[in-house]
Design an enzyme around this catalytic site. Structure first.
Site, PDB file in Angstrom:
ATOM      1  N   GLY A  40       0.823  -1.200   0.000  1.00  0.00           N
ATOM      2  CA  GLY A  40       0.000   0.000   0.000  1.00  0.00           C
ATOM      3  C   GLY A  40       0.858   1.250   0.000  1.00  0.00           C
ATOM      4  N   GLY A  45       1.211   4.876   1.994  1.00  0.00           N
ATOM      5  CA  GLY A  45       0.808   5.688   3.136  1.00  0.00           C
ATOM      6  C   GLY A  45       1.139   7.143   2.912  1.00  0.00           C
ATOM      7  N   GLY A  46       0.832   7.953   3.895  1.00  0.00           N
ATOM      8  CA  GLY A  46       1.089   9.382   3.784  1.00  0.00           C
ATOM      9  C   GLY A  46       2.559   9.713   3.648  1.00  0.00           C
ATOM     10  N   PHE A  47       3.453   8.840   4.179  1.00  0.00           N
ATOM     11  CA  PHE A  47       4.881   9.128   4.149  1.00  0.00           C
ATOM     12  C   PHE A  47       5.642   8.248   3.166  1.00  0.00           C
ATOM     13  CE2 PHE A  47       4.292  10.615   8.702  1.00  0.00           C
ATOM     14  CZ  PHE A  47       4.209  11.935   8.304  1.00  0.00           C
ATOM     15  N   GLY A  48       4.966   7.378   2.449  1.00  0.00           N
ATOM     16  CA  GLY A  48       5.672   6.523   1.503  1.00  0.00           C
ATOM     17  C   GLY A  48       4.983   5.180   1.344  1.00  0.00           C
ATOM     18  N   VAL A  51       4.617   0.916   1.420  1.00  0.00           N
ATOM     19  CA  VAL A  51       4.872  -0.204   2.325  1.00  0.00           C
ATOM     20  C   VAL A  51       4.964  -1.476   1.485  1.00  0.00           C
ATOM     21  CG1 VAL A  51       4.057  -1.502   4.323  1.00  0.00           C
ATOM     22  CG2 VAL A  51       3.598   0.950   4.171  1.00  0.00           C
ATOM     23  N   LYS A  60       8.470  -0.132   5.512  1.00  0.00           N
ATOM     24  CA  LYS A  60       7.948   1.203   5.223  1.00  0.00           C
ATOM     25  C   LYS A  60       9.090   2.023   4.619  1.00  0.00           C
ATOM     26  CE  LYS A  60       5.813   5.040   7.824  1.00  0.00           C
ATOM     27  NZ  LYS A  60       5.388   5.426   9.178  1.00  0.00           N
ATOM     28  N   ASP A  82      -2.198  10.141  16.386  1.00  0.00           N
ATOM     29  CA  ASP A  82      -2.755   9.856  15.057  1.00  0.00           C
ATOM     30  C   ASP A  82      -3.467   8.504  15.060  1.00  0.00           C
ATOM     31  OD1 ASP A  82      -3.348  10.514  12.453  1.00  0.00           O
ATOM     32  OD2 ASP A  82      -1.512   9.657  11.626  1.00  0.00           O
TER      33      ASP A  82
END
Length: 660
Positions: A336, A338-341, A343, A357, A454
């Site tokens: 997938g 994510g907001g930071f990169g 996975v 990640k 979060d």
């Protein structure tokens, strides 16, 4: 006949050699074969994983503090292990003790999936279930010195209690590497008492304290009236004797002995010898510090994280190892974005499946967030928190390696009309309880106090048995144990889950996480997102709808229709708890400790909730209802009058823009 006799003789000789070899191995003080964990077959995958696990423990030369925890394999063939050496044992002796334990324990408990054994200097334990971060009091054993106390028994007991309590407080105050203390004190008839206490350092301070207190209560049973004895549990142990039995020369410097003896120097001589060099050293250090500060003033952007990451360097992997594990970060292995990169799924050389990640170079998570996540998660061990396996900082790449959790995240099940049917109420209630336990550990039971900041459905991972694991600690904030709240101009998190005092004023506390937990509970009950709750043809936010129906006595309207045959009482109580968590008043929201009690005990009467915080209505423009599923990235700064709002296809997250 002669040939038969020769073969028989050879066979008997072989058996004799095996027996001699077995008896040549030092005997355990005690060991247990844990039958309840099941058995494995010879030459099975589990046996191979067990061999790899034990080898990785006793051959690990990077660890010099005597505590080893690891796992090998995956799913039903995964093996978990813990090795603990006494705090005064040298690293080489520690590894030798664990090697002997590995050899002997697998021979004494053949084909058993779980076992535990103790030598005087070390303990080895393995299991098919996760044993990290769990306080275990059984199985255990007691031993006592054969010599009796001849006189002044009451005074002896008082002196022993004082010594043990002193050492207990020191051990409890230890860190995630070592919770150990040893020392000596006075005893009747001008004698000395020697003692040590120890916990496995994966326990929180509170758990260590509780374990040792319980062990001390075993003194009357084990060694009342004796000159020495010990109580040993999987998670803690203590021992006392009227003679020195530990290596005082190799005791950790953080745990000095409590000896009251002198060396012949007068008090004034001792003060001079200690104070004068100390003052000179302090003056020298201050001078060097001032010189370096004047010579080189680092800029704000410079963030050297190597020193702090060095404390968990045993978790560092080289980039090529991870690249090979993920098949060069292939699209086929991508789990997938994510907001930071991205996975990725990967497999290490030992067969362990991992989730990697890979932080994007232009992500909002820079050095600060990466350092935060590594240092925090490496110190956390709990069944409801995702476990960090390793990290890499090479070639401008920042990689985090976590345990692979096969069922992805909660949002994939909860907000999908088809997948949602797999989540019956029993599973959902189990997920709610697991998240609550994980947050309670972060807020109160770990040696750190951590605010996640979060918490949302996409950050709750589900293992093969649908047990929840809280993930993504890049936004987490560390508190001191006596700190209750803090302020920030850097607002991070997700709209819809953020407490109003945090979103609008930058004030956050454990009650901020409680608010997010309440939103999550209402989402789990309803099966719909907080920011796009569908009521027929209308779309409104879940908190507003839940409060309106609660007030009108129709709270059952928010329950997911797939749960219509479930326990309505338990579901309604969960809605009640969720509404208590999202109250606008911070002080009215319960703590996670109280929430855990509410979930586990129906004898506790729940207070009436007050109106939730409808801050989304006053802070998001009315035409935003058509964009609930878009990313909202807003910026606010105490240093600038300007800001920006940007939309993208990801979940909502908020970060700060610093003016240059």
């Amino acid at each position: 006949m002669a040939m038969v006799s020769s073969r028989t003789l050879f066979f008997l000789s072989a058996i004799f050699m095996l027996i001699v070899q077995a008896y040549a191995q030092p005997a355990f003080l005690y060991h247990f074969c844990l039958n309840e964990t099941g058995t494995y077959t010879t030459n099975s995958t589990y046996e191979e994983n067990l061999k790899q696990l034990l080898s990785s423990i006793y051959s690990n030369t990077k660890i010099d503090y005597g505590f080893y925890n690891s796992s090998s394999g995956q799913n039903s063939d995964q093996v978990y292990g813990i090795g603990l050496c006494r705090g005064d044992v040298k690293p080489d002796d520690c590894r030798g003790c664990l090697k002997n334990s590995s050899d002997l324990l697998t021979r004494l408990c053949p084909n058993e999936k779980g076992a535990i054994g103790w030598y005087d200097q070390c303990m080895l334990r393995y299991s098919s279930s996760s044993i990290f971060g769990l306080m275990e009091t059984n199985p255990g054993f007691i031993m006592s010195n054969t010599n009796n106390i001849s006189s002044n028994l009451a005074q002896f007991n008082d002196d022993l209690r004082a010594l043990l309590e002193n050492l207990r407080s020191k051990a409890v105050a230890g860190d995630s590497l070592r919770k150990f203390a040893a020392g000596n004190g006075s005893a009747p008839d001008f004698k000395r008492l020697y003692a040590l206490v120890q916990c496995t350092p994966d326990l929180s301070d509170k758990e260590c304290d509780s374990c040792l207190q319980g062990a001390f209560e075993g003194i009357p049973q084990c060694c009342s009236g004796k000159q020495g004895g010990r109580v040993v549990r999987p998670s803690c142990n203590f021992r006392f004797e009227d003679y020195s039995f530990f290596d005082a020369a190799y005791l950790p410097s953080t745990n000095p002995t409590t000896s009251e003896g002198g060396n012949g120097l007068s008090t004034s001589q001792t003060v001079i010898i200690i104070v004068v060099p100390s003052v000179a050293l302090v003056v020298l250090i201050i001078s060097i510090y001032i010189y370096l500060r004047v010579k080189r003033r680092p800029t704000k952007k410079e963030e050297n994280i190597d020193d702090e990451i060095g404390s968990v360097e045993s978790l560092q992997f080289n980039f090529d190892t991870i690249r090979v594990a993920t098949e060069d970060f292939s699209e086929a292995n991508k789990l997938g974005q994510g907001g930071f990169g991205a996975v990725y799924k990967g497999m290490l050389y030992n067969g362990q499946v991992i989730a990697v990640k890979r932080l994007s170079t232009n992500s909002g998570q820079g050095d600060l967030e990466f350092k935060n996540e590594v240092l925090l998660v490496a110190k956390l061990q709990h069944r409801n928190l995702v476990r960090l396996i390793g990290f890499s900082v090479e070639r401008n790449e920042r990689l985090l390696m976590y345990e692979f959790v096969p069922n992805t995240s909660l949002d994939h099940f909860l907000f999908d009309p088809i997948m949602r049917e797999q989540l019956n109420w029993e599973k959902r209630y189990k997920i709610i309880g697991g998240i609550a336990r994980g947050l309670l550990y972060l807020h109160e039971d770990s040696r750190l106090r951590i605010i996640h900041r979060d918490l949302k459905a996409s950050n709750i991972l589900l293992d093969e048995e649908m047990n929840p694991k809280i993930s993504d600690f890049g936004m987490a904030k560390l508190f001191s144990l006596d700190q209750t709240q803090a302020n920030t101009s850097r607002i991070v998190g997700t709209y819809g889950y953020m407490a109003p005092e945090y979103a609008m004023h930058g004030q956050f506390s454990v009650k901020s996480d409680v608010f997010s937990f309440g939103v999550l509970v209402l989402e789990i009950v309803s099966g719909q997102r907080n920011n796009c709750f569908r009521n027929g043809e209308n779309v409104e936010d879940l908190l507003s709808y839940a409060w309106k129906n609660w007030r009108e006595g129709t709270a059952s309207h928010i329950i997911d229709p797939t749960l219509r045959h479930s326990s309505i009482t338990e579901i309604m109580r969960s809605i009640h708890i969720g509404l208590l968590c999202v109250q606008e008043s911070v002080t009215d929201r319960p703590t996670m400790a109280m929430i855990a009690l509410m979930l586990n005990s129906y004898s506790i009467t729940l207070p009436i909730p007050s109106q939730p915080a409808f801050f989304m209505h006053s802070n998001i423009e009315s035409d935003m209802s058509s964009q609930w599923e878009h990313n909202l990235e807003a910026t606010r700064s105490d240093h600038s009058e300007g800001g920006y709002i940007q939309h993208s296809a990801n979940e909502a997250s908020i970060t700060e823009l610093y003016p240059r």
